[in-house]
Design a protein around this motif. Structure first.
Motif, short mmCIF file in Angstrom:
data_model
loop_
_atom_site.label_atom_id
_atom_site.label_comp_id
_atom_site.label_asym_id
_atom_site.label_seq_id
_atom_site.Cartn_x
_atom_site.Cartn_y
_atom_site.Cartn_z
N LYS A 143 0.81 -1.21 0.00
CA LYS A 143 0.00 0.00 0.00
C LYS A 143 0.85 1.27 0.00
N THR A 144 1.81 1.35 0.93
CA THR A 144 2.59 2.58 1.09
C THR A 144 4.00 2.47 0.52
N GLY A 145 4.49 1.26 0.33
CA GLY A 145 5.85 1.08 -0.16
C GLY A 145 6.90 1.16 0.93
N SER A 146 6.49 1.38 2.17
CA SER A 146 7.45 1.46 3.27
C SER A 146 7.75 0.04 3.79
N TYR A 147 8.84 -0.06 4.51
CA TYR A 147 9.25 -1.35 5.05
C TYR A 147 8.85 -1.48 6.51
N THR A 148 8.44 -2.66 6.92
CA THR A 148 8.21 -2.99 8.31
C THR A 148 9.05 -4.22 8.63
N PHE A 149 9.26 -4.46 9.91
CA PHE A 149 10.09 -5.59 10.31
C PHE A 149 9.23 -6.62 11.03
N LYS A 150 9.36 -7.87 10.62
CA LYS A 150 8.65 -8.98 11.24
C LYS A 150 9.67 -9.82 12.00
#
Length: 53
Positions: free
Chosen positions: A28-35
């Protein structure tokens, strides 16, 4: 959360686990998140190859 992981690794059998951190891109936003996931050491390569749950 760090305290929980450290406490888990100090128990017998705790060295059989690895903490895997993966960067995942949001469509959706193209940003990265960490799992973060605790995975048995012998399943780390399989977990990385399969992708995020």
């Amino acid at each position: 959360m760090a305290k929980k992981v450290v406490a888990t690794l100090k128990t017998p059998g705790g060295k059989d686990w690895a903490k895997v951190i993966r960067a995942v891109r949001s469509p959706k936003t193209g940003s990265y998140t960490f799992k973060e996931e605790m995975v048995p050491v012998d399943k780390v390569q399989e977990f990385i190859a399969t992708g995020v749950k």
